[in-house]
Scaffold this active site. Structure first.
Site, PDB file in Angstrom:
ATOM      1  N   GLY A  19      -6.613  11.049  -4.494  1.00 35.44           N
ATOM      2  CA  GLY A  19      -7.481  11.574  -3.455  1.00 35.44           C
ATOM      3  C   GLY A  19      -6.780  12.681  -2.693  1.00 35.44           C
ATOM      4  O   GLY A  19      -5.981  13.438  -3.260  1.00 35.44           O
ATOM      5  N   THR A  26      -3.529   4.682   0.393  1.00 27.36           N
ATOM      6  CA  THR A  26      -4.718   3.996  -0.112  1.00 27.36           C
ATOM      7  C   THR A  26      -4.876   4.200  -1.614  1.00 27.36           C
ATOM      8  O   THR A  26      -4.437   5.203  -2.174  1.00 27.36           O
ATOM      9  CB  THR A  26      -5.993   4.498   0.585  1.00 27.36           C
ATOM     10  OG1 THR A  26      -6.137   5.910   0.353  1.00 27.36           O
ATOM     11  CG2 THR A  26      -5.959   4.219   2.069  1.00 27.36           C
ATOM     12  N   ASN A  74      -7.666   4.962  -4.122  1.00 27.98           N
ATOM     13  CA  ASN A  74      -9.026   5.494  -4.159  1.00 27.98           C
ATOM     14  C   ASN A  74      -9.692   5.122  -5.477  1.00 27.98           C
ATOM     15  O   ASN A  74      -9.159   5.422  -6.554  1.00 27.98           O
ATOM     16  CB  ASN A  74      -9.014   7.021  -4.023  1.00 27.98           C
ATOM     17  CG  ASN A  74      -8.606   7.482  -2.639  1.00 27.98           C
ATOM     18  OD1 ASN A  74      -7.817   6.821  -1.969  1.00 27.98           O
ATOM     19  ND2 ASN A  74      -9.145   8.599  -2.212  1.00 27.98           N
ATOM     20  N   GLU A  87     -11.779   3.403  -0.629  1.00 28.66           N
ATOM     21  CA  GLU A  87     -10.316   3.396  -0.725  1.00 28.66           C
ATOM     22  C   GLU A  87      -9.753   2.166  -0.027  1.00 28.66           C
ATOM     23  O   GLU A  87     -10.230   1.767   1.029  1.00 28.66           O
ATOM     24  CB  GLU A  87      -9.723   4.677  -0.147  1.00 28.66           C
ATOM     25  CG  GLU A  87     -10.262   5.104   1.194  1.00 28.66           C
ATOM     26  CD  GLU A  87      -9.792   6.489   1.585  1.00 28.66           C
ATOM     27  OE1 GLU A  87      -8.585   6.758   1.477  1.00 28.66           O
ATOM     28  OE2 GLU A  87     -10.632   7.298   2.009  1.00 28.66           O
ATOM     29  N   TYR A 107      -2.035   4.565  -9.610  1.00 25.01           N
ATOM     30  CA  TYR A 107      -2.830   5.604 -10.256  1.00 25.01           C
ATOM     31  C   TYR A 107      -3.127   5.250 -11.712  1.00 25.01           C
ATOM     32  O   TYR A 107      -2.238   4.801 -12.458  1.00 25.01           O
ATOM     33  CB  TYR A 107      -2.120   6.954 -10.188  1.00 25.01           C
ATOM     34  CG  TYR A 107      -2.021   7.514  -8.790  1.00 25.01           C
ATOM     35  CD1 TYR A 107      -3.168   7.678  -8.001  1.00 25.01           C
ATOM     36  CD2 TYR A 107      -0.792   7.863  -8.251  1.00 25.01           C
ATOM     37  CE1 TYR A 107      -3.074   8.190  -6.712  1.00 25.01           C
ATOM     38  CE2 TYR A 107      -0.694   8.378  -6.960  1.00 25.01           C
ATOM     39  CZ  TYR A 107      -1.839   8.526  -6.204  1.00 25.01           C
ATOM     40  OH  TYR A 107      -1.745   9.024  -4.921  1.00 25.01           O
ATOM     41  N   PHE A 134     -12.955  10.453  14.916  1.00 24.41           N
ATOM     42  CA  PHE A 134     -11.946  10.482  15.966  1.00 24.41           C
ATOM     43  C   PHE A 134     -11.587  11.916  16.323  1.00 24.41           C
ATOM     44  O   PHE A 134     -11.620  12.816  15.470  1.00 24.41           O
ATOM     45  CB  PHE A 134     -10.690   9.729  15.512  1.00 24.41           C
ATOM     46  CG  PHE A 134     -10.937   8.257  15.274  1.00 24.41           C
ATOM     47  CD1 PHE A 134     -10.830   7.347  16.307  1.00 24.41           C
ATOM     48  CD2 PHE A 134     -11.294   7.797  14.009  1.00 24.41           C
ATOM     49  CE1 PHE A 134     -11.062   5.997  16.089  1.00 24.41           C
ATOM     50  CE2 PHE A 134     -11.530   6.456  13.788  1.00 24.41           C
ATOM     51  CZ  PHE A 134     -11.416   5.549  14.832  1.00 24.41           C
TER      52      PHE A 134
END
Length: 314
Positions: free
Chosen positions: A196, A207, A209, A258, A270, A288
């Protein structure tokens, strides 16, 4: 559990079976009631309990533009059928040509000619044959005509009948905890981990993804407590905070799923197929004003996720 892809793979020495028929999307608690009845009859007769299912889902063939998302793809459907105790699953390729068979032709070809069914167990809402013209009454009549027993399992549920459509509605609304009550387990998605934007790693929360073609109904945007299972769902189960959405703080246009594996920044996932399970929704997606409040909220999310997972005992 054995899996036969098409009647060509059925062993020539099969002399009898107890069969149930269905799409079994999600293999929810209503399905399990039918499966348990099938297994009970099979054990009493000392015959294999067979689930006959279809791939692809009929809706994807007849109306692909309007077909609902699937709770489970074929891989997870087979895993869940095996977990339920089914001995064999026969996967019938669903095509327009197959769909033209009359209820009588379906029974003669698949239940009698291929599976030598001595008993058939169906839900009260079963439909089979051309234009879904066969129902529980048709099956019972064909059983009497051809000499196999038929048992109909009626509605199963508490306040409402457990169904794939209800579970899907709950998942799509974000109420994965309620969906788990219908499913009898946490809702799951299966997919390959892809690269990502790598912002999570930069922010201290790497994370995994999921690829865009991952299988399983995507819950509503938000942050969830859940689990990540490695190696196609057969590996270790790891606690996770899962984010779904477009990352509005950064203006990303693509909706992603994610998962941050809590307490682990050493994982190389991956190109690995993983299964992500959703336990409860922690909050909706928020925008945010900058990175600092986002990082602070991510810290709260991780702690909230851990608290939920510890309390859930799942």
């Amino acid at each position: 559990m054995q899996v036969w892809h098409g009647i060509e793979q059925i062993p020539a020495d099969l002399t009898g079976s107890v069969v149930t028929i269905g799409n079994f999307d999600g293999v929810h608690r209503g399905h399990r009631a039918v499966l348990e009845t099938t297994i009970s009859h099979a054990r009493a007769r000392r015959l294999p309990a067979v689930a006959l299912t279809f791939d692809p889902h009929p809706a994807q063939v007849h109306r692909p533009e309007a077909a609902p998302s699937l709770l489970t793809g074929l891989t997870d459907r087979l895993v869940l059928l095996a977990d339920a105790g089914i001995d064999v699953t026969l996967v019938v390729p669903y095509t327009l040509d197959f769909a033209r068979a009359t209820p009588e032709e379906f029974v003669r070809t698949y239940l009698l000619g291929a599976l030598h069914a001595q008993a058939v167990v169906v839900g009260h809402d079963t439909r089979f044959g051309r234009d879904n013209s066969g129902d529980q009454h048709t099956m019972s009549a064909l059983g009497r005509e051809h000499g196999f027993d038929v048992e109909v399992v009626h509605d199963v549920g508490e306040d409402r009948r457990w169904s794939s459509s209800w579970a899907r509605q709950l998942v799509e609304s974000g109420d994965v905890a309620a969906a788990a009550t219908v499913l009898g387990r946490p809702h799951r998605m299966r997919g390959v981990v892809v690269r990502g934007y790598a912002r999570g790693r930069e922010l201290g929360y790497p994370t995994a993804n999921l690829a865009a073609d991952s299988v399983g109904t995507i819950p509503a945007d938000g942050v969830y407590a859940g689990w990540l299972r490695r190696h196609g769902g057969t590996g270790e189960r790891l606690p996770a905070a899962i984010s779904i959405g477009t990352n509005p703080t950064f203006g990303d246009p693509v909706r992603t799923v994610e998962a941050h594996v809590i307490g682990r920044d050493d994982l190389e996932l991956y190109d690995e197929e993983v299964v992500v399970e959703f336990v409860t929704r922690l909050r909706p997606t928020l925008r945010f004003d900058g990175v600092e409040p986002l990082i602070a909220q991510m810290g709260h999310d991780v702690q909230d996720a851990l608290a939920v997972l510890r309390a859930s005992g799942v």
